[in-house]
Scaffold this motif. Structure first.
Motif: not given
Lengths: 119, 365
Positions: B53-54, B148-149, B220-222, B239, B244, B260, B264-266
């Protein structure tokens, strides 16, 4: 100066236009964005030209707008709309993705400053 | 006499030609030397794929097209395999296991999966249970167990309290060399980023098996980077947690993971309140006071667990957790954008914002 010296100077002078055309690159034409569809299809768009693109993903068309040096998703057939919430992207390395529709947009920048972005 | 003079003239002419030829050769080679600088980029391969999912970005340097493409295809297959094994809410080996664990059954597992559970449990213990993959039910209560969010509202306080009272931890798992059993029905496993870190470590193993010694795998962050980009180190941007763009950068050397974890990611917003996905296992609510934690460490799975635990620990307790987990390079950014760093991290971080943020340096203790 010997005859050889003259020849070297002439040769060097002749080399200048060649090097100029070969290596002097015009300043990059602003920034560009890369739109990735699925894992392999890529479109590169200039952020200097305002436009709207309909990009087809597995769920349908995502609408991506380029305006004033920035780019964003304005519509996408996903449920979460995370891609639209991401808003305008402008700086090198900014990106937004509609993962359900497998489309992502990343600002490449005129010069790649980073090999990767940790976010 | 005149003959000798003539001979000397010949010799000097010959020398002239010789040096002329030298210069011609040097001039002719110059474009080649410049071209060699250009070719720098032609040894670079980049690929982007979607897994977990990334987006996963892969760069390799210094190998030919075939090798790079084969390695990237193998990494993609491995990512998909790990995703199908450990996904917390899509049908996966883990969700099948869970149904049986909840009934108190004993499950037989292969050595790879046992190693995964053991590593997760060891990291959970080292983090004082602040990295706790057993609180899957709490994550689900908040709605962070879907693609989904979540829309909100946040869960009822009583529902959170009821789950906390059951106190699920990794220590409730009985792990032998071949089997797994749960002694607490409240345990539900959600490995989150840890599975991603594990996959990144596997990806680097695959790269090396293909003879690649210069690469970045960034899920992603990894991120884990090995080797370098030709003659310079890999340059990684971190980031900004609020805006931004990039807040800081590091250059990696040898073999390092940069991870990181950010609030703010989810997240979702409900009635103007921001609720993010890193849940404090002690309170049952999203961790307070921290925006992000960046860790540099050798393996990605450890870096991931440590960063998550330190977001929960916050500006007051992160040093204790860093020391317990053996992490020496940490950067924590709190809600006021104050940066806390270990001395070892401070040597590596280069701020990319002007003016630079307020920095407080403190050792892991």
């Amino acid at each position: 100066m010997t005859r050889a010296d003259y020849i070297v100077v002439i040769f060097a002078l002749l080399l200048v236009p060649f090097l100029f055309t070969r290596y002097w690159q015009a300043p990059a034409q602003g920034e560009t964005a890369e739109i990735l569809i699925g894992s392999d299809k890529k479109i590169e768009v200039s952020l200097n030209k305002d436009q709207e693109l309909n990009v087809e993903g597995p769920l349908g068309a995502s609408v991506i707008r380029v305006h004033d040096g920035k780019v964003r998703f304005i519509d996408s057939p996903c449920r979460g709309k995370q891609c639209i919430h991401s808003g305008w992207l402008q700086h090198s390395g900014d990106f937004a993705a509609c993962l359900p529709n497998r489309i992502s947009v990343a600002v490449l920048g005129s010069k790649r400053r980073y090999d990767a972005i940790n976010f | 006499m005149s003959r000798r003079h003539n001979g000397a003239l010949h010799a000097s002419r010959a020398r002239g030609w010789q040096s002329f030829l030298h210069i011609v050769v040097i001039c002719a080679c110059m474009p080649l030397l410049l071209a060699a600088c250009d070719n720098d980029e032609s040894s670079l391969h980049k690929a982007r794929l979607v897994a977990f999912g990334t987006l996963v970005d892969i760069s390799t340097w210094g190998v030919n097209d075939d090798t790079a493409e084969q390695a990237i295809a193998a990494v993609e297959a491995s990512f998909n395999d790990i995703d199908h094994t450990w996904h917390a809410w899509h049908p996966s080996t883990l969700t099948q296991m869970e149904a049986r664990l909840a009934k108190g059954e004993e499950i037989e597992l292969d050595a790879d999966k046992i190693a995964f559970f053991k590593k997760a449990r060891a990291l959970s213990d080292a983090s004082d249970q602040l990295f706790n993959p057993a609180i899957g039910k709490l994550i689900a209560l908040w709605g962070f167990n879907q693609d989904d969010r979540p829309q909100g509202p946040p869960p009822e306080p009583d529902a959170i309290k009821a789950l906390l009272a059951l106190h699920p931890t990794m220590d409730d798992l009985i792990i032998t060399d071949t089997t797994l059993k749960s002694s607490n029905p409240a345990v539900r496993l959600d490995f989150g980023g840890f599975a991603k870190g594990f996959a990144v470590d596997k990806a680097i193993e695959i790269m090396r098996a293909h003879g690649i010694s210069n690469a970045i795998v960034n899920a992603g962050g990894d991120l884990r980077a090995i080797g370098n980009h030709g003659t310079r180190p890999w340059h990684i941007g971190i980031r900004h947690p609020k805006e931004s763009g990039i807040i800081a950068s590091v250059e990696t050397g040898g073999d390092e993971s940069v991870f990181t974890s950010g609030t703010y990611e989810r997240f979702f917003e409900y009635q103007g309140v921001h609720y993010h996905h890193i849940i404090d296992p002690r309170s049952g609510y999203p961790a307070k006071n921290t925006l992000s934690v960046t860790v540099i460490h050798d393996d990605a799975a450890t870096a991931d667990a440590a960063a998550t635990a330190m977001v929960v620990a916050g500006p007051e307790q992160w040093q204790k957790i860093a020391a317990r987990m053996g992490i020496t390079k940490v950067m924590l950014i709190d809600n006021n954008l104050t940066v806390y760093m270990t001395p070892a991290m401070a040597k590596r971080i280069h701020f990319e914002i002007d003016p630079p943020p307020k920095v407080i340096i403190g050792d892991a203790t």
